[in-house]
Design an enzyme around this catalytic site. Structure first.
Site, PDB file in Angstrom:
ATOM      1  N   ASP A  68      -5.380  -0.541   5.532  1.00 52.51           N
ATOM      2  CA  ASP A  68      -5.311  -1.950   5.932  1.00 52.51           C
ATOM      3  C   ASP A  68      -5.866  -2.115   7.334  1.00 52.51           C
ATOM      4  O   ASP A  68      -5.859  -1.168   8.132  1.00 52.51           O
ATOM      5  CB  ASP A  68      -3.846  -2.429   5.968  1.00 52.51           C
ATOM      6  CG  ASP A  68      -3.186  -2.368   4.612  1.00 52.51           C
ATOM      7  OD1 ASP A  68      -3.904  -2.376   3.599  1.00 52.51           O
ATOM      8  OD2 ASP A  68      -1.934  -2.308   4.582  1.00 52.51           O
TER       9      ASP A  68
HETATM   10  N1  URA Z   1      -0.209   1.571   2.370  1.00 56.83           N
HETATM   11  C1  URA Z   1      -0.286   0.383   3.017  1.00 56.83           C
HETATM   12  O1  URA Z   1       0.553  -0.473   2.835  1.00 56.83           O
HETATM   13  N2  URA Z   1      -1.300   0.200   3.864  1.00 56.83           N
HETATM   14  C2  URA Z   1      -2.247   1.120   4.113  1.00 56.83           C
HETATM   15  O2  URA Z   1      -3.141   0.885   4.924  1.00 56.83           O
HETATM   16  C3  URA Z   1      -2.154   2.343   3.438  1.00 56.83           C
HETATM   17  C4  URA Z   1      -1.119   2.558   2.570  1.00 56.83           C
END
Ligand code: URA
Length: 251
Positions: free
Chosen positions: A110
């Site tokens: 993310d």
């Molecule tokens: N899980 C999440 O919620 N975000 C990420 O970036 C990676 C795994």
């Protein structure tokens, strides 16, 4: 120069893959005699070279590797995407050669997640690392907005029911927990959208910081500053190839 063989590539194709110019530009470069292969000028664009040939431009050795595998310490605020007109992406953090060679992120972090991101020119390897059936576990360190308990550990272990799917069993290791905040390690072997954040949400907790520390046998090199990258070592590449080769259950 070697005879044409299985890993041989046309010289003009190689040079354009290395971003030295369009096919026509590199053909002109070759015809002008500025390219040497094993210290000898080569004038034919259709000549073939292979990985063991020493290719140089104006006497400067070229790095002719077409397969590249890197780890990036991804910063928060950067998108895991090839390009974006408005926001910085992980590709913007790398020298342009990696994009020219088709080096792509292995899955996504993310925008607000930091830490280990692998990028590779090997699409098959990327796919294998991401496939839950290959059981390549990803380790995250999460900070959440309230306490965690043994109940949460069990819930992660059982497989949390989210709105659209049930997460595969995951490991939760609590590092510290107080009334207002907790920190934990989470190991998951799948990577659905916002997966770790949503798993905590299902337990009534909001993730306030998330960092990926490891993908299978590859750990984030802590000597990499945020935003820095390095190529995987031979040993790391061997280890991840070995990790994906042991299929645990059929599709
Ligand atoms: N899980 C999440 O919620 N975000 C990420 O970036 C990676 C795994």
């Amino acid at each position: 120069m070697k005879k044409k063989d299985h890993d041989a590539i046309r010289l003009d194709r190689l040079l354009s893959a290395l971003a030295l110019g369009t096919r026509t530009q590199v053909q002109n470069l070759i015809r002008s005699g500025r390219i040497t292969v094993n210290q000898k000028a080569v004038f034919k664009p259709e000549s073939h070279v292979n990985a063991s040939d020493a290719v140089a431009l104006d006497g400067q050795a070229l790095d002719t590797r077409l397969s590249r595998h890197i780890m990036l310490n991804k910063p928060c605020g950067v998108l895991t995407a090839a390009r974006d007109p408005r926001q910085p992406t992980v590709i913007d953090l790398l020298p342009p050669i990696f994009e020219s060679l088709g080096c792509m992120p292995v899955g996504r972090l993310d925008k607000d997640t930091e830490g280990l991101l692998l990028l590779t020119t090997d699409g098959t390897l990327a796919h294998q690392i991401l496939s839950p059936r290959r059981q390549v576990w990803k380790t995250y360190r999460a900070v959440v907005d309230g306490p965690l308990s043994g109940e949460d550990v069990l819930a992660f272990e059982r497989g949390l029911a989210l709105s659209d799917f049930t997460a595969l069993p995951a490991r939760l290791t609590i590092l510290r927990s107080s009334g207002t905040e907790a920190e934990a390690l989470v190991d998951v072997c799948e990577g659905k959208y916002h997966q770790v954040r949503r798993m905590f949400e299902a337990r009534g907790r909001i993730v306030t910081a998330l960092k990926r520390l490891a993908i299978g046998p590859i750990s984030l090199d802590e000597s990499l500053a945020v935003g820095e990258y390095r190529e995987l070592t031979e040993a790391e590449l061997r280890a991840i190839r070995q990790a994906v080769s042991g299929e645990k259950y059929a599709e």
